[in-house]
Motif scaffolding. Sequence first.
Motif, PDB file in Angstrom:
ATOM      1  N   ARG A  40       0.826  -1.219   0.000  1.00 44.30           N
ATOM      2  CA  ARG A  40       0.000   0.000   0.000  1.00 44.30           C
ATOM      3  C   ARG A  40       0.855   1.262   0.000  1.00 44.30           C
ATOM      4  NH1 ARG A  40      -2.588  -3.395   3.476  1.00 44.30           N
ATOM      5  NH2 ARG A  40      -1.831  -2.329   5.351  1.00 44.30           N
ATOM      6  N   LYS A  41       1.917   1.290   0.793  1.00 45.83           N
ATOM      7  CA  LYS A  41       2.808   2.457   0.829  1.00 45.83           C
ATOM      8  C   LYS A  41       3.485   2.655  -0.524  1.00 45.83           C
ATOM      9  CE  LYS A  41       2.792   4.752   4.577  1.00 45.83           C
ATOM     10  NZ  LYS A  41       2.206   6.083   4.532  1.00 45.83           N
ATOM     11  N   GLY A  42       3.893   1.572  -1.149  1.00 45.88           N
ATOM     12  CA  GLY A  42       4.490   1.662  -2.477  1.00 45.88           C
ATOM     13  C   GLY A  42       3.538   2.313  -3.467  1.00 45.88           C
ATOM     14  N   LYS A  43       2.283   1.900  -3.425  1.00 42.94           N
ATOM     15  CA  LYS A  43       1.286   2.502  -4.326  1.00 42.94           C
ATOM     16  C   LYS A  43       1.124   3.990  -4.052  1.00 42.94           C
ATOM     17  CE  LYS A  43      -1.288  -1.661  -5.346  1.00 42.94           C
ATOM     18  NZ  LYS A  43      -2.508  -2.445  -5.137  1.00 42.94           N
ATOM     19  N   GLU A  44       1.096   4.365  -2.769  1.00 42.21           N
ATOM     20  CA  GLU A  44       0.980   5.783  -2.405  1.00 42.21           C
ATOM     21  C   GLU A  44       2.134   6.597  -2.977  1.00 42.21           C
ATOM     22  OE1 GLU A  44       0.688   6.605   1.789  1.00 42.21           O
ATOM     23  OE2 GLU A  44      -0.881   5.103   2.047  1.00 42.21           O
ATOM     24  N   LEU A  45       3.322   5.987  -2.991  1.00 44.15           N
ATOM     25  CA  LEU A  45       4.524   6.684  -3.443  1.00 44.15           C
ATOM     26  C   LEU A  45       4.845   6.416  -4.917  1.00 44.15           C
ATOM     27  CD1 LEU A  45       6.683   5.910  -0.292  1.00 44.15           C
ATOM     28  CD2 LEU A  45       5.602   8.093  -0.875  1.00 44.15           C
ATOM     29  N   ASN A  46       3.940   5.716  -5.589  1.00 44.99           N
ATOM     30  CA  ASN A  46       4.128   5.354  -6.996  1.00 44.99           C
ATOM     31  C   ASN A  46       5.395   4.516  -7.198  1.00 44.99           C
ATOM     32  OD1 ASN A  46       3.119   5.281  -9.606  1.00 44.99           O
ATOM     33  ND2 ASN A  46       4.341   7.058 -10.240  1.00 44.99           N
ATOM     34  N   LEU A  47       5.630   3.583  -6.260  1.00 49.98           N
ATOM     35  CA  LEU A  47       6.761   2.670  -6.338  1.00 49.98           C
ATOM     36  C   LEU A  47       6.245   1.238  -6.461  1.00 49.98           C
ATOM     37  CD1 LEU A  47       8.981   4.068  -3.451  1.00 49.98           C
ATOM     38  CD2 LEU A  47       9.383   4.336  -5.907  1.00 49.98           C
ATOM     39  N   GLU A  48       6.897   0.461  -7.305  1.00 49.78           N
ATOM     40  CA  GLU A  48       6.533  -0.946  -7.426  1.00 49.78           C
ATOM     41  C   GLU A  48       7.147  -1.728  -6.263  1.00 49.78           C
ATOM     42  OE1 GLU A  48       6.921  -2.699 -11.370  1.00 49.78           O
ATOM     43  OE2 GLU A  48       7.222  -0.663 -12.130  1.00 49.78           O
ATOM     44  N   THR A  49       6.402  -2.704  -5.789  1.00 46.60           N
ATOM     45  CA  THR A  49       6.875  -3.579  -4.713  1.00 46.60           C
ATOM     46  C   THR A  49       6.645  -5.035  -5.133  1.00 46.60           C
ATOM     47  OG1 THR A  49       4.735  -3.446  -3.608  1.00 46.60           O
ATOM     48  CG2 THR A  49       6.422  -1.865  -2.903  1.00 46.60           C
ATOM     49  N   PRO A  50       7.412  -5.512  -6.107  1.00 41.33           N
ATOM     50  CA  PRO A  50       7.126  -6.829  -6.685  1.00 41.33           C
ATOM     51  C   PRO A  50       7.156  -7.987  -5.686  1.00 41.33           C
ATOM     52  CG  PRO A  50       8.947  -5.741  -7.849  1.00 41.33           C
ATOM     53  CD  PRO A  50       8.525  -4.852  -6.737  1.00 41.33           C
ATOM     54  N   ILE A  51       8.077  -7.967  -4.755  1.00 43.96           N
ATOM     55  CA  ILE A  51       8.172  -9.086  -3.808  1.00 43.96           C
ATOM     56  C   ILE A  51       7.000  -9.054  -2.845  1.00 43.96           C
ATOM     57  CG2 ILE A  51       9.549 -10.118  -1.949  1.00 43.96           C
ATOM     58  CD1 ILE A  51      12.047  -9.132  -3.473  1.00 43.96           C
ATOM     59  N   SER A  52       6.728  -7.916  -2.244  1.00 45.88           N
ATOM     60  CA  SER A  52       5.605  -7.831  -1.304  1.00 45.88           C
ATOM     61  C   SER A  52       4.278  -8.103  -1.997  1.00 45.88           C
ATOM     62  CB  SER A  52       5.579  -6.471  -0.613  1.00 45.88           C
ATOM     63  OG  SER A  52       6.620  -6.391   0.325  1.00 45.88           O
ATOM     64  N   THR A  53       4.107  -7.583  -3.199  1.00 50.07           N
ATOM     65  CA  THR A  53       2.875  -7.823  -3.954  1.00 50.07           C
ATOM     66  C   THR A  53       2.694  -9.312  -4.209  1.00 50.07           C
ATOM     67  OG1 THR A  53       2.988  -5.634  -4.957  1.00 50.07           O
ATOM     68  CG2 THR A  53       1.645  -7.283  -6.106  1.00 50.07           C
ATOM     69  N   PHE A  54       3.770  -9.992  -4.600  1.00 49.37           N
ATOM     70  CA  PHE A  54       3.699 -11.438  -4.828  1.00 49.37           C
ATOM     71  C   PHE A  54       3.376 -12.177  -3.535  1.00 49.37           C
ATOM     72  CE2 PHE A  54       5.854 -15.529  -4.413  1.00 49.37           C
ATOM     73  CZ  PHE A  54       5.090 -16.265  -5.309  1.00 49.37           C
ATOM     74  N   LEU A  55       4.052 -11.818  -2.441  1.00 46.56           N
ATOM     75  CA  LEU A  55       3.828 -12.518  -1.172  1.00 46.56           C
ATOM     76  C   LEU A  55       2.393 -12.371  -0.695  1.00 46.56           C
ATOM     77  CD1 LEU A  55       7.153 -11.734   0.710  1.00 46.56           C
ATOM     78  CD2 LEU A  55       6.436 -13.929  -0.272  1.00 46.56           C
ATOM     79  N   VAL A  56       1.842 -11.171  -0.800  1.00 44.77           N
ATOM     80  CA  VAL A  56       0.448 -10.956  -0.392  1.00 44.77           C
ATOM     81  C   VAL A  56      -0.468 -11.833  -1.240  1.00 44.77           C
ATOM     82  CG1 VAL A  56      -1.445  -9.277  -0.322  1.00 44.77           C
ATOM     83  CG2 VAL A  56       0.822  -8.636   0.524  1.00 44.77           C
ATOM     84  N   LYS A  57      -0.267 -11.801  -2.539  1.00 41.42           N
ATOM     85  CA  LYS A  57      -1.107 -12.581  -3.459  1.00 41.42           C
ATOM     86  C   LYS A  57      -0.969 -14.076  -3.178  1.00 41.42           C
ATOM     87  CE  LYS A  57      -1.579 -13.525  -8.428  1.00 41.42           C
ATOM     88  NZ  LYS A  57      -0.888 -14.783  -8.677  1.00 41.42           N
ATOM     89  N   ALA A  58       0.257 -14.556  -3.097  1.00 38.42           N
ATOM     90  CA  ALA A  58       0.491 -15.990  -2.932  1.00 38.42           C
ATOM     91  C   ALA A  58      -0.038 -16.498  -1.593  1.00 38.42           C
ATOM     92  CB  ALA A  58       1.983 -16.295  -3.067  1.00 38.42           C
ATOM     93  N   ILE A  59       0.211 -15.764  -0.530  1.00 34.05           N
ATOM     94  CA  ILE A  59      -0.235 -16.227   0.790  1.00 34.05           C
ATOM     95  C   ILE A  59      -1.758 -16.151   0.892  1.00 34.05           C
ATOM     96  CG2 ILE A  59      -0.146 -15.749   3.271  1.00 34.05           C
ATOM     97  CD1 ILE A  59       2.865 -15.189   2.856  1.00 34.05           C
ATOM     98  N   ASN A  60      -2.366 -15.123   0.318  1.00 31.04           N
ATOM     99  CA  ASN A  60      -3.830 -15.084   0.283  1.00 31.04           C
ATOM    100  C   ASN A  60      -4.381 -16.284  -0.485  1.00 31.04           C
ATOM    101  OD1 ASN A  60      -4.399 -12.803   1.858  1.00 31.04           O
ATOM    102  ND2 ASN A  60      -4.090 -11.428   0.126  1.00 31.04           N
TER     103      ASN A  60
END
Length: 94
Positions: A40-60
Amino acid sequence: SSIINAVGARRHGKIYPSLLTDLNRGKKTEIEFLNGYIERKGKELNLETPISTFLVKAINEIEEGKRKIGMENLPELQEKAKISREKIKENVIK
């Protein structure tokens, strides 16, 4: 570090991360609180967060029974780590 791990393993046995413990027990994890915050912070700052995005998706997906826990997830995580390293290099060079 390896000495600390060896002593800890003898004293406490195998220690598992809380996320893995929760997943193995079929419980909801703290992934939204931990890596979801980074995403979420990455999105606010217009930064990609590929690892965190993947982890959230995969664990969900694991929590929902749509993905299994296992080494078959490693190639996708490695690809996200590669993308992350490339993004870091781009930002350092700028």
